[in-house]
Design a protein around this motif. Structure first.
Motif, short mmCIF file in Angstrom:
data_model
loop_
_atom_site.label_atom_id
_atom_site.label_comp_id
_atom_site.label_asym_id
_atom_site.label_seq_id
_atom_site.Cartn_x
_atom_site.Cartn_y
_atom_site.Cartn_z
N GLU A 1 57.17 -83.91 -1.73
CA GLU A 1 58.62 -83.84 -1.91
C GLU A 1 59.00 -82.39 -2.19
O GLU A 1 58.76 -81.87 -3.29
N ILE B 1 65.67 -81.72 -2.02
CA ILE B 1 64.33 -82.30 -2.00
C ILE B 1 64.26 -83.47 -1.02
O ILE B 1 65.08 -84.39 -1.07
N LYS B 2 63.25 -83.39 -0.15
CA LYS B 2 62.98 -84.47 0.80
C LYS B 2 61.48 -84.61 0.95
O LYS B 2 60.72 -83.69 0.68
N SER B 3 61.07 -85.76 1.40
CA SER B 3 59.65 -85.98 1.68
C SER B 3 59.30 -85.32 3.01
O SER B 3 59.88 -85.66 4.05
N ILE C 1 54.95 -84.94 -5.99
CA ILE C 1 56.19 -85.62 -6.36
C ILE C 1 57.00 -84.67 -7.24
O ILE C 1 56.52 -84.23 -8.30
#
Length: 497
Positions: A382, A344-346, A494
């Motif tokens: 995310e 998970i990354k933005s 999120i």
């Protein structure tokens, strides 16, 4: 050696004790997990408890009623005798033999004892001739001298005690008290007789309740036994038996859920069987081509270059198709295994979708399909970039593959305060209504022949759904035959694991 043997014997004995203890625990607790046992117990309790309560109420009411009647009779007789004693003014003169005989008669009739007490609390008359001339002071006697007659029932000692005032005719003051104690043995005997009859009735009710309990337990659990047998039959491999238990609302719900599950299992099984058949066919095709090529090369000494090139071209296409099937399978399997290991990354969703469409525009251009992206606002979420890209890629590729010539594919991006919304709409051939709920199943293909022509494997939408679900999102499909299809994807901004 004897010591070792003794230890072994002790171990065996301990093992037997543990087994027996386990059996006892099973018999103690396991049986109450049975619905039939609980129904039997509830019916027995429903029959016996009211009977026992009724027994107590009947006996108590009967005893209370008999005591009240007997007390009222005694009070009436006391009042009559007290009036007669007032008339003869027994305090200043001797009591006549007639009154004495009436006192004795009353004592005999009610199997009791009569005392006549003067204003000095001295006993003037005693039908038992035991305490005549003695003094008696009690709360009931004192209260009676104040003009209030009393009555008490002692159930333990089985007697009723009644006091009644004797008035002076001139002053209307209580100048004496008549106290009578009457045995209630007859009432107790009547209560015991009634109790025996009530117990007989309770036992009859109990026996009927037990019979009804076991009958109800058997009848009421029979639908569940049939459901269990049907599930066992499916477990053994018989998948043609549908449930039709309509005995209760609960069994109807269970039957409907089971039949729905069985239907989906059959569809999934058919899809898997068809997939295996298709994969076997697809794997067999390049092997056949290779065999033909090998045979031709062996038979002919000088193979024409055109024929050799044609065979190699066909073989290359088949290998490419099999490579795509294998890659899709590997992607799906890998996604299942790494369901809990997302990277998970933005990510900027606008940029992510533009990159995907940039790779797919050449494919859309070969069929003159307009590929349009519309973004209502900048969106950052995310996500696992690789898995979500795979999902969106499959959706857009399907929109291109199953589209019409000179058609269009619109991809839109929007967001609210919680979720990112992606929509992929096309002007394609559409999906039949009966197939909409199955399109996300693995190996399912709506038009098998058309899918084979354009290279579909039946895994793209399953991969897309798995990727979306891994992100705690949701995917929906809306379609109409001949009017196109729209897929909507909702992904939380999120990620919450």
């Amino acid at each position: 050696m004897r010591r070792i043997q003794a230890i072994r014997n002790t171990s065996i004995l301990n093992g037997e004790l543990v087994i027996i203890s386990g059996v006892k625990r099973y018999l103690k607790w396991g049986i109450w997990k049975s619905l039939r046992a609980r129904i039997v117990l509830l019916v027995i309790l429903a029959g016996t408890i009211p009977a026992l309560v009724l027994r107590g109420v009947v006996l108590s009411s009967f005893e209370k009623r008999e005591v009240e009647v007997r007390t009222a009779e005694i009070q009436n007789q006391c009042t009559i005798l007290c009036n007669q004693l007032s008339d003869v003014n027994y305090i200043t003169g001797d009591m006549s033999e007639v009154l004495k005989s009436e006192l004795v008669q009353m004592s005999n009739i009610y199997n009791g004892r009569v005392l006549v007490i003067d204003h000095d609390f001295r006993i003037q008359e005693d039908t038992y001739d035991m305490d005549k001339g003695k003094t008696i002071v009690s709360e009931d006697v004192i209260r009676c001298f104040k003009g209030k007659g009393t009555s008490n029932y002692d159930a333990k000692n089985r007697y009723i005690e009644v006091t009644s005032p004797i008035y002076d005719k001139g002053t209307e003051k209580a100048v004496g008290v008549m106290l009578i104690s009457v045995s209630t043995d007859m009432i107790s005997d009547s209560v015991e007789i009634l109790d025996d009859r009530v117990i007989a009735v309770c036992l009859t009710i109990g026996m009927v309740a037990v019979i009804l309990a076991f009958s109800a337990g058997f009848v009421m659990t029979r639908p569940f036994r049939r459901i269990s047998d049907s599930i066992a039959a499916v477990t053994e491999g018989y998948e043609d038996d549908y449930l039709h238990e309509k005995a209760y609302t609960e069994t109807m719900l269970i039957s409907d859920a089971f039949n729905k599950m069985l239907g989906r299992m059959k569809v999934l099984n058919d899809s898997r069987n068809e997939f295996v058949s298709n994969v076997s066919h697809e794997l067999k095709t390049p092997l056949t081509s290779m065999k033909v090529l090998a045979d031709s090369l062996l038979i002919q000494e000088d193979v024409p270059a055109e024929l050799y090139k044609e065979f190699m071209g066909d073989l290359s296409e088949e290998i490419e198709r099999e490579n795509k099937i294998i890659n899709d399978l590997l992607s799906l399997v890998k996604m299942d295994k790494t369901a809990n290991t997302l990277n998970i990354k933005s990510e900027n969703m606008n940029t992510l979708i533009e990159k995907i469409l940039k790779r797919l525009r050449p494919i859309a251009a070969t069929r003159n399909i307009e590929l349009v992206f519309e973004s209502f606002r900048p969106v950052t979420a995310e996500v696992d970039e690789m898995k979500l890209s795979l999902a969106i890629t499959n959706l857009v590729e399907n929109a291109i593959k199953y589209n019409k010539e000179n058609g269009w594919v619109h991809v839109s991006l929007n967001a609210d305060h919680k979720n990112c919304h992606i929509e992929v709409a096309d002007s394609g051939i559409g999906i039949p209504q009966e197939a909409v709920e199955h399109v996300f199943e693995r190996f399912y293909r709506v038009d098998k022949s058309h899918s084979r022509e354009i290279g579909g494997t039946g895994l793209g939408l399953a991969i897309a759904r798995s990727a979306v679900v891994m992100h705690r999102g949701a995917i929906r499909v809306y379609s109409q035959v001949g009017a196109g299809t729209t897929f909507t994807v909702r992904i939380p901004l999120i990620y919450v694991s």
